[in-house]
Scaffold this active site. Sequence first.
Site, PDB file in Angstrom:
ATOM      1  N   GLY A 266       0.692  -8.473   6.238  1.00  0.00           N
ATOM      2  CA  GLY A 266      -0.072  -8.352   5.015  1.00  0.00           C
ATOM      3  C   GLY A 266       0.814  -8.010   3.836  1.00  0.00           C
ATOM      4  O   GLY A 266       0.676  -8.567   2.754  1.00  0.00           O
ATOM      5  N   GLU A 269       6.452  -2.370   2.670  1.00  0.00           N
ATOM      6  CA  GLU A 269       6.621  -1.241   1.763  1.00  0.00           C
ATOM      7  C   GLU A 269       8.055  -0.990   1.326  1.00  0.00           C
ATOM      8  O   GLU A 269       8.407   0.138   0.949  1.00  0.00           O
ATOM      9  CB  GLU A 269       6.080   0.029   2.428  1.00  0.00           C
ATOM     10  CG  GLU A 269       6.916   0.553   3.603  1.00  0.00           C
ATOM     11  CD  GLU A 269       6.482   0.049   4.961  1.00  0.00           C
ATOM     12  OE1 GLU A 269       6.827   0.677   5.979  1.00  0.00           O
ATOM     13  OE2 GLU A 269       5.783  -0.990   5.001  1.00  0.00           O
ATOM     14  N   HIS A 302      -2.065   1.119   0.487  1.00  0.00           N
ATOM     15  CA  HIS A 302      -1.368   1.396   1.744  1.00  0.00           C
ATOM     16  C   HIS A 302       0.140   1.316   1.566  1.00  0.00           C
ATOM     17  O   HIS A 302       0.881   2.237   1.958  1.00  0.00           O
ATOM     18  CB  HIS A 302      -1.834   0.399   2.809  1.00  0.00           C
ATOM     19  CG  HIS A 302      -1.175   0.569   4.141  1.00  0.00           C
ATOM     20  ND1 HIS A 302      -1.767   1.241   5.184  1.00  0.00           N
ATOM     21  CD2 HIS A 302       0.036   0.158   4.618  1.00  0.00           C
ATOM     22  CE1 HIS A 302      -0.965   1.234   6.225  1.00  0.00           C
ATOM     23  NE2 HIS A 302       0.138   0.581   5.911  1.00  0.00           N
ATOM     24  N   GLU A 303       0.611   0.222   0.972  1.00  0.00           N
ATOM     25  CA  GLU A 303       2.056   0.057   0.831  1.00  0.00           C
ATOM     26  C   GLU A 303       2.635   1.073  -0.145  1.00  0.00           C
ATOM     27  O   GLU A 303       3.751   1.562   0.050  1.00  0.00           O
ATOM     28  CB  GLU A 303       2.391  -1.369   0.393  1.00  0.00           C
ATOM     29  CG  GLU A 303       1.847  -2.465   1.304  1.00  0.00           C
ATOM     30  CD  GLU A 303       2.197  -2.276   2.773  1.00  0.00           C
ATOM     31  OE1 GLU A 303       3.267  -1.717   3.085  1.00  0.00           O
ATOM     32  OE2 GLU A 303       1.390  -2.700   3.631  1.00  0.00           O
TER      33      GLU A 303
END
Length: 863
Positions: A266, A269, A302-303
Amino acid sequence: MLDALSASAQPRVVRRGDYAPPAWLVPDLALHFTLDPARTIVRATLKVERNGAHDLPLLLDGDGLELLALRVDGAAVDPVFAGEQLSIALAGDAHEIETEVALAPERNTQLMGLYASGGLLCTQCEAEGFRRITWFPDRPDILTRYRVRLEADKARYPILLSNGDPVASGDLAGGRHFAEWHDPFPKPSYLFALVAGDLVANRTGFVTRSGREVSLAIWVRAPDLAKTDHALHALETAMRWDEQVYGREYDLDVFNIVAVDDFNFGAMENKGLNIFNSRYILADPDTATDYDYDAVAAVVAHEYFHNWSGNRVTCRDWFQLSLKEGFTVLRDQQFSADQGSPAVKRIEDVRSLRAAQFPEDAGPLAHPVRPDEYQEISNFYTATIYNKGAEVIRMMHTMLGAERFRQGADLYFDRHDGTAATVEDFVRAMEDASGADLAQFRLWYSQAGTPRVQALLSHEPGDGRARLSLRQSVPPTPGQPVKQPMALPLRIKLFGAETAAPLAAEQLVELRDETAEIVFEGVSERPVLSINRGFSAPVIVDANRPAADLAFLSAHDDDPFARYEAIQQLMLDTLVLGVTQGRADHGAVIAAVRATLRDRALDAAFIAEAVLLPSESFIGDQMAMVDPEAIHRVREALRRDLAQSLAADWRAAYEGAHANRFEYSPAAKGARRLRTVSLGYVMASGAPDAPEIAFAQFEAADNMTDRQGALTALVNSDADCREAALDIFYHRYSDNALVLDKWFSTQALATRDGTLDRVIELAQHRDFTLANPNRARALVGAFSVNQRAFHTAGGGGYAFVADQLIALDKLNPQTAAKLVPALGRWRRFDAERAQAMRGALERILAVPGISRDMFEQVSKSLE
């Protein structure tokens, strides 16, 4: 010129118990890239230091690299290989190692390391992709400061990005230019990134709570710039949220995100330079659904959250993967809940867990949240690591309370900043900050399988006492036949069956032994049990509550998740009874759904989730032997009965959820969700005008949520306008790859007759390619989770998927291996289907040159 051979597919086993600290550290690394899609030259200068007293050589990892030069302290040396590693004997305690290698990014179909995507050059290094860029000790506990110089043709690659902050740039002779980047924070090699391409940026500024000014930019191709506002806003919101909720502040002068079309995951990071799959950046009302909008915000958050839970504090080794992923999933779930409806978000998270992780726990690929061994680490980027890992940390939050959990998180970050940590480090920080004893709780990291809790409530009217008997068990899983009792936090409450009033305040019961009994005093009326409220523990509860009690809870429980769970359990019990006994009374379900639809105190999003029938796959998960056709037949019968019995309610809900224009807000999203669900039931009623209603919505929709919702309703029907809708949709979006993925997946997920033939036909479509992971997942991945179509009698679905996986494995082993588990569930099906599924797996395993990724997944599925 020296060539290093690619890794073979022979199995290797990496064991957690064999971990040893690195013999050599690399505190500093300088990288010089001369970028070209056909032949990129990478020059690396490593400053290495001996770690402890030993005489071990320096071992550098490499994969598919053409080694052009090797120097130690300026002197050329001949390379010595130890298996797949470059071995360099060193006498002193500190040295400078220089290597020069050549790469071919445009031929890198694995999309790991440095590769080409739609005119861009970009990287993906987690977990072991950096070794495909240069020789290096490619392990997460080597923390290094990076200086990077990128040189490229300026017209072709005008934007040159890497980790950290920019320090220099300029023009070179021959139409070339350069950019230099420095990351002052030591990081593992898996967080390295670069991007070169013709990109434009959507920019804004952000001022941290301490006053640091940060430049934010999302880089995309020029035509996509208008679709980045939502992602940029989500980034700003996530940065502020992390400061307020976890006290974490950003630490560089710039934060860049780049969207690429070809990506195995997806997003990634990488420190200061996040690289994203385009589907999790690009969004506008015409091309993205509400689900897409929510996913963009969640993945961006999230990242970003990884900057602390993953980057500033990273993993000692890959066995600790859930240390960063499980914790960060919990953080993005909390963030998303705060941006919308916490109740609906919790429902969505649990549904995902049950759809992906529970079957994983019950199958041949079951593994603990922290596994003990692996062959290919890429195969452990699983729902167990991510989703169950998040639930494990959520349980700590539940047991400790929000304040003590925050204190533990602060202690963890402060204690381990700039280091590579372990699961024990995290749990110990929680213990030290709170005073709690989590020794037994650690079993959640070492034991695989989903615990089951039997709950029996009895009432003694004469004494005003109720007794709740609890018994837990953890089923055997591969390599773990016997399990110890787990620490289970269960939120419990009793309601009066006559008054619907709470009989006592909610209790948090920590079940630690195999059995326990909880006594409730002062119970003046028959109690109804509400258990595992909020899904406080990721377990399966067998409470054997009668239909009347479930219907009661679906109307009166004051915990939104428990209320949802009650109506879903009522539906599930009815459906399983219908499959196993051939018939079931639908009256209780119809009454519960009617009451939910008419309850004006409930928000539309919650109603939409509550009245959806459990999926065919989830119904199958409840049965010892899955009968796909019987499940489909029984579920469709209940769906049709609900649709016809509540026809007026569905039409009222459909009309009441109508909106005149697109708006992205919790209320508007809930209205669209209920509108889509209601349309599905209107179609299921068989009303003559239903296809006309769906097609009218399809044509008039001003947003993708309503348009795809109508398309899905039509695709699952035999309506005459079905093909017309598909044709209109295709031609409208034929130049948009992300929307075409929806066109493929909508057809692959259809439960109507003939889906297998349609999917085989789509695999020959001019727009289908296995080279793009999104497209492969949209067709092959979607079809493999379509229980009825995939398991069509005769085994044609298995043969089709096996053919696609064999072809995909040659291009992209990681993506291919992740699609194997659908075939690995063969033990759950009848003999004919099981034999056909095993045959498909055996055919894959027999292919010469099968990848390690595929070998591990297939061989374990056959054990």
